[in-house]
Design a protein around this motif. Structure first.
Motif, PDB file in Angstrom:
ATOM      1  N   MET A 177      -1.911  22.066  -8.674  1.00  0.00           N
ATOM      2  CA  MET A 177      -2.495  23.045 -10.225  1.00  0.00           C
ATOM      3  C   MET A 177      -2.897  24.005  -8.724  1.00  0.00           C
ATOM      4  O   MET A 177      -2.839  25.006  -9.487  1.00  0.00           O
ATOM      5  CB  MET A 177      -2.999  22.361 -11.057  1.00  0.00           C
ATOM      6  N   GLY A 195       3.527  17.191  -9.779  1.00  0.00           N
ATOM      7  CA  GLY A 195       2.673  16.641 -10.245  1.00  0.00           C
ATOM      8  C   GLY A 195       2.753  14.269 -10.369  1.00  0.00           C
ATOM      9  O   GLY A 195       1.803  13.940 -10.585  1.00  0.00           O
ATOM     10  N   ILE A 196       3.617  14.340 -11.257  1.00  0.00           N
ATOM     11  CA  ILE A 196       4.185  13.287 -11.708  1.00  0.00           C
ATOM     12  C   ILE A 196       4.629  12.658 -10.810  1.00  0.00           C
ATOM     13  O   ILE A 196       4.610  12.108 -10.559  1.00  0.00           O
ATOM     14  CB  ILE A 196       4.870  14.113 -13.121  1.00  0.00           C
ATOM     15  N   TRP A 227      -2.164   8.818 -13.464  1.00  0.00           N
ATOM     16  CA  TRP A 227      -2.067   7.886 -12.722  1.00  0.00           C
ATOM     17  C   TRP A 227      -3.479   7.391 -12.121  1.00  0.00           C
ATOM     18  O   TRP A 227      -3.575   6.681 -11.664  1.00  0.00           O
ATOM     19  CB  TRP A 227      -1.616   9.631 -11.091  1.00  0.00           C
ATOM     20  N   TRP A 228      -4.561   7.983 -12.390  1.00  0.00           N
ATOM     21  CA  TRP A 228      -6.063   7.715 -12.584  1.00  0.00           C
ATOM     22  C   TRP A 228      -5.930   5.964 -13.351  1.00  0.00           C
ATOM     23  O   TRP A 228      -6.547   5.384 -12.616  1.00  0.00           O
ATOM     24  CB  TRP A 228      -7.012   8.363 -12.843  1.00  0.00           C
ATOM     25  N   ALA A 249      -1.717  14.748 -16.000  1.00  0.00           N
ATOM     26  CA  ALA A 249      -0.549  14.122 -15.060  1.00  0.00           C
ATOM     27  C   ALA A 249      -1.459  13.124 -13.611  1.00  0.00           C
ATOM     28  O   ALA A 249      -2.307  11.437 -14.113  1.00  0.00           O
ATOM     29  CB  ALA A 249       0.089  14.471 -13.895  1.00  0.00           C
ATOM     30  N   ALA A 250      -3.620  13.798 -13.402  1.00  0.00           N
ATOM     31  CA  ALA A 250      -4.081  13.440 -12.622  1.00  0.00           C
ATOM     32  C   ALA A 250      -4.693  11.766 -13.351  1.00  0.00           C
ATOM     33  O   ALA A 250      -5.627  10.669 -12.894  1.00  0.00           O
ATOM     34  CB  ALA A 250      -4.781  14.145 -12.447  1.00  0.00           C
ATOM     35  N   TRP A 265       2.130   2.525 -17.444  1.00  0.00           N
ATOM     36  CA  TRP A 265       3.764   3.806 -17.779  1.00  0.00           C
ATOM     37  C   TRP A 265       3.889   3.799 -18.910  1.00  0.00           C
ATOM     38  O   TRP A 265       5.015   4.789 -18.489  1.00  0.00           O
ATOM     39  CB  TRP A 265       4.196   1.832 -17.441  1.00  0.00           C
ATOM     40  N   LEU A 279       5.037  11.568 -19.768  1.00  0.00           N
ATOM     41  CA  LEU A 279       4.185  12.631 -18.964  1.00  0.00           C
ATOM     42  C   LEU A 279       6.037  13.501 -18.979  1.00  0.00           C
ATOM     43  O   LEU A 279       5.856  14.797 -19.496  1.00  0.00           O
ATOM     44  CB  LEU A 279       3.651  12.372 -17.643  1.00  0.00           C
ATOM     45  N   ILE A 318      -2.356   9.585  -4.640  1.00  0.00           N
ATOM     46  CA  ILE A 318      -1.939   9.468  -5.908  1.00  0.00           C
ATOM     47  C   ILE A 318      -2.862  10.418  -7.200  1.00  0.00           C
ATOM     48  O   ILE A 318      -2.164  10.520  -7.848  1.00  0.00           O
ATOM     49  CB  ILE A 318      -1.839   8.052  -6.332  1.00  0.00           C
ATOM     50  N   VAL A 319      -3.823  10.381  -7.778  1.00  0.00           N
ATOM     51  CA  VAL A 319      -4.225  10.897  -8.311  1.00  0.00           C
ATOM     52  C   VAL A 319      -5.286  12.108  -8.203  1.00  0.00           C
ATOM     53  O   VAL A 319      -4.585  12.850  -9.296  1.00  0.00           O
ATOM     54  CB  VAL A 319      -6.010   9.882  -8.764  1.00  0.00           C
ATOM     55  N   PRO A 354      -1.675  16.344  -8.636  1.00  0.00           N
ATOM     56  CA  PRO A 354      -1.485  16.315  -9.161  1.00  0.00           C
ATOM     57  C   PRO A 354      -2.077  17.904  -9.905  1.00  0.00           C
ATOM     58  O   PRO A 354      -2.305  19.394  -9.871  1.00  0.00           O
ATOM     59  CB  PRO A 354      -1.420  15.843 -10.690  1.00  0.00           C
ATOM     60  N   LEU A 355      -3.712  17.715  -9.561  1.00  0.00           N
ATOM     61  CA  LEU A 355      -4.820  18.167  -9.668  1.00  0.00           C
ATOM     62  C   LEU A 355      -4.795  19.835  -8.035  1.00  0.00           C
ATOM     63  O   LEU A 355      -5.163  20.681  -8.246  1.00  0.00           O
ATOM     64  CB  LEU A 355      -6.679  18.009  -9.447  1.00  0.00           C
ATOM     65  N   PHE A 376       3.305   5.632  -5.478  1.00  0.00           N
ATOM     66  CA  PHE A 376       2.919   4.130  -6.118  1.00  0.00           C
ATOM     67  C   PHE A 376       4.109   3.420  -5.463  1.00  0.00           C
ATOM     68  O   PHE A 376       3.835   2.807  -5.334  1.00  0.00           O
ATOM     69  CB  PHE A 376       2.700   5.267  -7.178  1.00  0.00           C
ATOM     70  N   SER A 399      -2.674  -0.809 -12.764  1.00  0.00           N
ATOM     71  CA  SER A 399      -1.768  -1.369 -12.314  1.00  0.00           C
ATOM     72  C   SER A 399      -1.773  -1.498 -11.016  1.00  0.00           C
ATOM     73  O   SER A 399      -0.483  -1.421 -10.412  1.00  0.00           O
ATOM     74  CB  SER A 399      -0.597  -0.510 -13.331  1.00  0.00           C
ATOM     75  N   TRP A 400      -2.684  -1.707 -10.303  1.00  0.00           N
ATOM     76  CA  TRP A 400      -2.653  -0.926  -8.783  1.00  0.00           C
ATOM     77  C   TRP A 400      -1.541  -2.637  -8.786  1.00  0.00           C
ATOM     78  O   TRP A 400      -1.723  -3.754  -8.377  1.00  0.00           O
ATOM     79  CB  TRP A 400      -3.702  -0.956  -8.259  1.00  0.00           C
ATOM     80  N   HIS A 401      -1.311  -2.127  -6.832  1.00  0.00           N
ATOM     81  CA  HIS A 401      -0.794  -3.430  -5.925  1.00  0.00           C
ATOM     82  C   HIS A 401      -2.133  -3.531  -5.448  1.00  0.00           C
ATOM     83  O   HIS A 401      -1.963  -3.870  -4.440  1.00  0.00           O
ATOM     84  CB  HIS A 401       0.111  -2.631  -4.895  1.00  0.00           C
ATOM     85  N   GLU A 402      -2.304  -5.212  -6.176  1.00  0.00           N
ATOM     86  CA  GLU A 402      -3.837  -5.730  -5.721  1.00  0.00           C
ATOM     87  C   GLU A 402      -3.005  -6.698  -4.182  1.00  0.00           C
ATOM     88  O   GLU A 402      -3.734  -6.958  -3.674  1.00  0.00           O
ATOM     89  CB  GLU A 402      -4.385  -6.801  -6.796  1.00  0.00           C
ATOM     90  N   LYS A 405      -4.929   5.575  -3.541  1.00  0.00           N
ATOM     91  CA  LYS A 405      -4.981   6.029  -4.359  1.00  0.00           C
ATOM     92  C   LYS A 405      -5.872   7.303  -4.875  1.00  0.00           C
ATOM     93  O   LYS A 405      -5.275   8.116  -5.954  1.00  0.00           O
ATOM     94  CB  LYS A 405      -6.779   4.901  -4.731  1.00  0.00           C
ATOM     95  N   VAL A 452       3.150   2.743  -1.455  1.00  0.00           N
ATOM     96  CA  VAL A 452       2.450   2.458  -0.101  1.00  0.00           C
ATOM     97  C   VAL A 452       2.917   0.845  -0.009  1.00  0.00           C
ATOM     98  O   VAL A 452       3.288  -0.165   0.589  1.00  0.00           O
ATOM     99  CB  VAL A 452       1.930   2.004  -1.942  1.00  0.00           C
ATOM    100  N   ILE A 482      -3.188  18.340 -14.657  1.00  0.00           N
ATOM    101  CA  ILE A 482      -4.903  18.155 -15.725  1.00  0.00           C
ATOM    102  C   ILE A 482      -4.371  16.728 -16.365  1.00  0.00           C
ATOM    103  O   ILE A 482      -5.009  15.006 -15.950  1.00  0.00           O
ATOM    104  CB  ILE A 482      -5.467  18.348 -16.468  1.00  0.00           C
ATOM    105  N   VAL A 497      -3.565   4.029 -13.603  1.00  0.00           N
ATOM    106  CA  VAL A 497      -2.324   3.508 -12.638  1.00  0.00           C
ATOM    107  C   VAL A 497      -2.774   3.078 -11.697  1.00  0.00           C
ATOM    108  O   VAL A 497      -2.514   1.802 -11.787  1.00  0.00           O
ATOM    109  CB  VAL A 497      -1.124   4.208 -12.501  1.00  0.00           C
ATOM    110  N   THR A 498      -4.059   3.779 -11.027  1.00  0.00           N
ATOM    111  CA  THR A 498      -4.200   2.953 -10.216  1.00  0.00           C
ATOM    112  C   THR A 498      -5.802   1.963 -10.590  1.00  0.00           C
ATOM    113  O   THR A 498      -5.782   1.290  -9.522  1.00  0.00           O
ATOM    114  CB  THR A 498      -4.370   3.707  -8.944  1.00  0.00           C
TER     115      THR A 498
END
Lengths: 72, 515
Positions: free
Chosen positions: B292, B81-82, A50-51, A46-47, A6, A12, B284-285, B288-289, B89, A57-60, B281, B93, A44, A53-54
């Protein structure tokens, strides 16, 4: 790790406000204007964030808990 | 004429998709409205992307980059993207989970249950429909402008439409595209719309890249693509390659615009089509790409168009810039294919139309009619009539020209004003029905006042406060996008009224919060 991801998200947002190169019209690598290249790089990044985060910190709980109930 | 034939072929393909989805339909309401909650991550990503990247992303971004320069990418692409992924997220969800658990198909069903109030629906319905219409207007205006521009001269032989340079007049193009969307939404339901959206994403992404390469090579004139890109940028002014034309406070305030995605009714409906929480997922990932991959070429094209060597006449209206570039630099077949790509993006107002139809059916007809009052057939007829009326109003509004970019900003600002409501509904137990209604009412009021002050969107540079407000010392409150004021007023109303009214019952809270 949850807090670190976070922190990256907040980073970001801060990096998005790149006031230091506001009037820079030069081409990075002789190809893209600096503002465009910088913000494409931010996309890039940001991606990647976010990867993270998933991944960390995912909502398991929602993966297993969501059971469909008939609507009244 | 070649361009026109390609466009007709593309529109027919959309109709075939609607028909195929209709044949595979399970015939249930949950299948029609949320595709039986069966979409996996890839289809969810493609469908969601198409739903959010409308004419605003292609026609609007290119046109505004033509006016403001490369800073347009930072204004919305990197910001989205942010923020879009953040909303997926934090909001999508949990809402998907609640929607699946309690069987929701619309936002209003969720808010009525969460707030234990019927009135929140009465207040939200007209505002949401109004904002969705203004959003759908982007697609209608964008598709009309593009088809009209690239078909110029197609009817020169028979002497038709001289007033639109012998091309298809924009209002007729908008009407035909709307009719096609209407047919496949009505027959294909959410499944057909999701398939069409996925195909549209593939088309506008791939054609976008082709457009970028073809126009770069045409402008640069050498065999080296990278050298051509460099030459195309060097031909533009320094102001276009920097952010000299964008005030810094305005740039900051654009960061709030993408929060609107959390309250788009059509995006909410798209979220509900997900098979599992894990399906989110990829979006979310990947968002942003993908943003772009779409915006980088579009913004570059807009900036290149501002150079005198681009062949785009100075003073071209923003909505016409992309089509003018394509018309100048691509042959007839390629121009037709590229136009199909632009149309693919513009036509993603299909999900807005189906969302409006779903809201009318679920939140008005089914909610208020006594059980058994109307047959399924009668409900479907009423829904189709409502969708027809909405499309007719949208088409009528499209006759009043506005820049696609500005139309989008006003629509998004209204949705952003509702962000505190959905966030608090998910994460703040103390939110009350009165607080929620105060927030919606405040959003409607302040949005209406500011929209009026901007000359109903005519003043593209409208900001609030209208002049800087001095604070202590050197500090001032600078003019910013109206969305900042709308968000602040909405949040203040929600928090203050919620704290002054009795908290919700524990029974209601137990449905939505874990201990």
């Amino acid at each position: 790790m949850r807090y670190a991801t976070w922190l990256f998200v907040c980073l970001l947002v801060v990096l998005h406000q790149d006031y230091w190169q506001w009037n820079d019209a030069s081409l990075v690598g002789g190809l893209l204007p600096s503002a465009l290249a910088y913000h494409a790089g931010l996309s890039i990044l940001a991606a990647v964030v976010w990867w993270l985060v998933t991944r960390y910190s995912w909502h398991e709980e929602l993966e297993v808990d969501t059971v469909e109930e008939p609507r009244a | 004429m070649t361009q026109l034939l390609v466009i007709i072929a593309y529109l027919l393909l959309m109709l075939v998709i609607g028909y195929a989805a209709n044949r595979l339909s399970r015939g249930t309401a949950v299948d029609y409205f949320v595709a039986s909650r069966s979409l996996g991550p890839v289809l969810l990503l493609l469908s969601l992307f198409s739903t959010t990247m409308t004419a605003f992303a292609l026609v609007g971004s290119t046109g505004r980059a033509y006016t403001l320069g490369v800073g347009v990418y930072g204004l919305l692409a990197s910001a989205s993207g942010i923020v879009h992924s953040l909303c997926f997220f934090l909001i999508a969800v949990p809402l998907w989970s609640l929607g699946k658990r309690h069987g929701y198909t619309t936002q209003i069903q969720f808010f009525r249950d969460r707030l234990d109030s019927d009135w929140i629906g009465v207040l939200l319905f007209p505002f949401l429909v109004g904002l969705v219409v203004s959003y759908a207007l982007l697609g209608v205006v964008g598709s009309g402008a593009v088809v009209s521009n690239v078909t110029k001269g197609a009817f020169a032989g028979c002497g038709w439409f001289p007033q639109s340079a012998y091309g298809v007049p924009a209002p007729i193009a908008s009407a035909v595209v709307s009719l096609v969307v209407f047919v496949y939404v009505i027959f294909g339901g959410m499944r057909g719309t999701a398939w069409a959206n996925a195909l549209q994403t593939v088309l506008f992404m791939s054609f976008g890249v082709v457009t970028f390469v073809v126009i770069a090579n045409s402008l640069g004139g050498t065999d080296d693509f990278l050298e051509n890109v460099r030459q195309a940028f060097l031909a533009t002014s320094e102001a276009q390659r920097s952010r000299a034309k964008i005030p810094k406070p305005l740039f900051l305030s654009f960061l709030f615009i993408p929060l609107s995605v959390a309250m788009f009714p059509h995006v909410f409906q798209n979220w509900l089509t997900a098979r599992s929480a894990g399906a989110f997922k990829w979006p979310i990932v990947g968002y942003p790409l993908m943003i772009m991959a779409l915006w980088l070429p579009c913004v570059s094209l807009g900036v290149w168009a501002s150079a005198p060597s681009s062949g785009v006449p100075a003073g071209t209206s923003e909505n016409q810039v992309l089509a003018a570039l394509v018309h100048q630099h691509a042959g007839p077949l390629l121009a037709g294919l590229l136009t199909a790509g632009v149309l693919a993006a513009s036509m993603s107002f299909d999900s807005q139309i189906i969302a409006v139809g779903t809201m009318f059916t679920e939140d008005v007809v089914v909610h208020y009619a006594p059980a058994g009052r109307f047959s399924d057939r009668q409900i479907i007829v009423m829904t189709r009539l409502f969708i027809t009326a909405v499309l007719a109003v949208t088409l009528a509004l499209s006759l009043f020209p506005r820049a696609v970019f500005d139309l989008g900003l006003w629509s998004f600002s209204g949705f952003t004003g509702l962000f505190p409501l959905v966030y608090a509904a998910l994460y703040w137990r103390r939110l009350t029905a009165a607080g929620a209604m105060a927030s919606v009412a405040a959003t409607v009021a302040i949005w209406s006042v500011l929209f009026y002050r901007s000359g109903f969107g005519q003043n593209a540079k409208y900001a609030f406060p209208e002049s800087p407000i001095p604070l202590v010392g050197q500090w001032v409150v600078p003019p910013m996008l109206p969305v900042v004021t709308i968000l602040c007023v909405s949040t203040a109303a929600l928090v203050s009224v919620s704290l002054c009214t009795p908290p919700p019952s524990s029974g209601t809270l137990s449905k939505f919060f874990r201990d």
